[in-house]
Structure formats: structure tokens, C-alpha cells
Design a protein around this motif. Structure first.
Motif, PDB file in Angstrom:
ATOM      1  N   UNK A   8     -82.197  32.420  81.738  1.00 53.97           N
ATOM      2  CA  UNK A   8     -83.656  32.316  81.712  1.00 53.97           C
ATOM      3  C   UNK A   8     -84.186  32.379  80.288  1.00 53.97           C
ATOM      4  N   UNK A   9     -83.725  33.353  79.523  1.00 55.49           N
ATOM      5  CA  UNK A   9     -84.207  33.513  78.157  1.00 55.49           C
ATOM      6  C   UNK A   9     -83.875  32.277  77.321  1.00 55.49           C
ATOM      7  N   UNK A  10     -82.645  31.811  77.400  1.00 55.35           N
ATOM      8  CA  UNK A  10     -82.242  30.644  76.623  1.00 55.35           C
ATOM      9  C   UNK A  10     -83.043  29.420  77.067  1.00 55.35           C
ATOM     10  N   UNK A  11     -83.244  29.265  78.363  1.00 60.47           N
ATOM     11  CA  UNK A  11     -84.023  28.137  78.869  1.00 60.47           C
ATOM     12  C   UNK A  11     -85.459  28.164  78.382  1.00 60.47           C
ATOM     13  N   UNK A  12     -86.089  29.330  78.466  1.00 60.03           N
ATOM     14  CA  UNK A  12     -87.481  29.447  78.015  1.00 60.03           C
ATOM     15  C   UNK A  12     -87.592  29.258  76.507  1.00 60.03           C
ATOM     16  N   UNK A  13     -86.631  29.791  75.769  1.00 56.65           N
ATOM     17  CA  UNK A  13     -86.643  29.603  74.314  1.00 56.65           C
ATOM     18  C   UNK A  13     -86.458  28.125  73.959  1.00 56.65           C
ATOM     19  N   UNK A  14     -85.589  27.450  74.674  1.00 54.51           N
ATOM     20  CA  UNK A  14     -85.389  26.017  74.434  1.00 54.51           C
ATOM     21  C   UNK A  14     -86.655  25.219  74.687  1.00 54.51           C
ATOM     22  N   UNK A  15     -87.344  25.544  75.787  1.00 53.84           N
ATOM     23  CA  UNK A  15     -88.604  24.859  76.080  1.00 53.84           C
ATOM     24  C   UNK A  15     -89.661  25.197  75.038  1.00 53.84           C
ATOM     25  N   UNK A  16     -89.693  26.461  74.606  1.00 51.57           N
ATOM     26  CA  UNK A  16     -90.679  26.832  73.596  1.00 51.57           C
ATOM     27  C   UNK A  16     -90.416  26.073  72.295  1.00 51.57           C
ATOM     28  N   UNK A  17     -89.150  25.954  71.922  1.00 53.76           N
ATOM     29  CA  UNK A  17     -88.805  25.217  70.704  1.00 53.76           C
ATOM     30  C   UNK A  17     -89.198  23.738  70.845  1.00 53.76           C
ATOM     31  N   UNK A  18     -88.903  23.157  71.980  1.00 52.02           N
ATOM     32  CA  UNK A  18     -89.240  21.763  72.250  1.00 52.02           C
ATOM     33  C   UNK A  18     -90.744  21.531  72.127  1.00 52.02           C
ATOM     34  N   UNK A  19     -91.537  22.366  72.798  1.00 47.80           N
ATOM     35  CA  UNK A  19     -92.986  22.185  72.778  1.00 47.80           C
ATOM     36  C   UNK A  19     -93.597  22.572  71.430  1.00 47.80           C
ATOM     37  N   UNK A  20     -92.978  23.521  70.739  1.00 46.21           N
ATOM     38  CA  UNK A  20     -93.460  23.862  69.396  1.00 46.21           C
ATOM     39  C   UNK A  20     -93.266  22.673  68.459  1.00 46.21           C
ATOM     40  N   UNK A  21     -92.136  22.008  68.561  1.00 42.05           N
ATOM     41  CA  UNK A  21     -91.884  20.823  67.734  1.00 42.05           C
ATOM     42  C   UNK A  21     -92.889  19.723  68.054  1.00 42.05           C
ATOM     43  N   UNK A  22     -93.111  19.464  69.325  1.00 36.82           N
ATOM     44  CA  UNK A  22     -94.069  18.423  69.706  1.00 36.82           C
ATOM     45  C   UNK A  22     -95.492  18.807  69.283  1.00 36.82           C
ATOM     46  N   UNK A  23     -95.821  20.085  69.366  1.00 40.65           N
ATOM     47  CA  UNK A  23     -97.137  20.536  68.901  1.00 40.65           C
ATOM     48  C   UNK A  23     -97.274  20.254  67.411  1.00 40.65           C
ATOM     49  N   UNK A  24     -96.233  20.542  66.644  1.00 42.42           N
ATOM     50  CA  UNK A  24     -96.259  20.287  65.203  1.00 42.42           C
ATOM     51  C   UNK A  24     -96.449  18.815  64.884  1.00 42.42           C
TER      52      UNK A  24
END
Length: 160
Positions: free
Chosen positions: A39-55
Motif C-alpha cells: 500500500x505504501x509503495x503504491x501510494x508513493x508511486x501514485x504521488x510521485x506520478x501525479x507530482x510530476x504531472x502537476x509540475x
């Protein structure tokens, strides 16, 4: 004789029952730990993905898209804050104390559409991610801004 065998079987079953229960409980604990890690790795991966797209949306000064992806970042952050602990570290507390306040400031800047403030707050969010990694002894996970667009997506605002 049948009664003797039955009594012997019953005693054997009672002797084996507690070790079997201990083994099952141990396995459940391992499964739970694995599920929390996933769960933690999955959520962190999604957060990284969306943080990159936000940038990328910020770099294109596309407020609508940046707001959309920031919302997805927030959803991932909320999911991370539901994870009480991982590997002995209070994940929810760290995310709530380190990342959430900085993210809220980022959202406020995004609402105002002040691109200089948005970029500054976005960098603070990334810095807070790294601070949380350091706090949880995962300083080897380093998040950096990446202006490259590997997606088949145009982040510019639509032409009017």
C-alpha cells in the motif's frame, strides 16, 4: 481400545493446536506487513506520478490541469496518512506533520494563480517529500523536479 485411541488423538490435537495457532498468527502478521508495504509503495508511486504531472502542468502554466493533478496528489497523500506505521516509523504522523502543511500552502498558491508562488510552493512540496524520506531513514529515495515530458500528453492550456 477405540476410546484409548480417541483420547490419544484428542491429546495430540490439543498439543498441536497452540503451535498451529501461533504459526497462523505469525503468517497473518507477515501478510499484513507485506500488504502495508505494498500500500505504501503504491501510494508513493501514485504521488510521485501525479507530482510530476502537476509540475509539468505548472511549467506550462495550465491552472486547470495543475489543479486536477494536485487533487490527485492530495488523494494519494490522504491514503498515505491512513498508514499508521511502516518499518517502525509513524508514517501517518510524519505525512501529516511534514507534508500536509506544505501541500496546503501549495494549494493556496495554486488557487491564486501566482505562478512564481506556485513554483516556489511546488519545490517546497518536493523538499518535504525528501524530508519525510530522511525522517523515516529512507534518505536514499530522492525526489527531484523533472521538466522532461515522457507522456503522450500536451500540458499546455487548450488554445481558445
Amino acid at each position: 481400545m477405540i476410546q484409548c485411541i480417541t483420547e490419544h488423538t484428542e491429546k495430540t490435537m490439543k498439543l498441536l493446536l497452540w503451535p498451529m495457532i501461533a504459526i497462523v498468527l505469525s503468517m497473518l502478521h507477515s501478510i499484513q506487513a507485506w500488504a502495508e508495504e505494498a500500500d505504501l509503495i503504491g501510494h508513493m508511486g501514485r504521488m510521485q506520478y501525479f507530482t510530476h504531472k502537476t509540475g509539468l502542468a505548472i511549467n506550462a502554466q495550465n491552472k486547470t490541469l495543475a489543479t486536477f493533478y494536485a487533487h490527485e496528489m492530495e488523494h494519494s497523500l490522504n491514503e498515505v496518512m491512513k498508514i499508521e506505521s511502516f518499518d517502525g516509523h509513524p508514517i501517518s504522523r510524519h505525512a501529516e506533520n511534514i507534508l500536509l502543511p506544505v501541500f496546503k500552502q501549495f494549494e493556496t498558491a495554486l488557487e491564486k494563480a501566482d505562478w512564481s508562488a506556485i513554483q516556489s510552493q511546488y519545490r517546497k512540496v518536493i523538499k518535504a517529500c525528501n524530508q519525510c524520506h530522511t525522517t523515516t531513514e529512507h534518505e536514499f529515495i530522492i525526489i527531484r523536479e523533472n521538466p522532461d515530458n515522457p507522456y503522450l500528453q500536451d500540458f499546455n492550456p487548450p488554445a481558445r
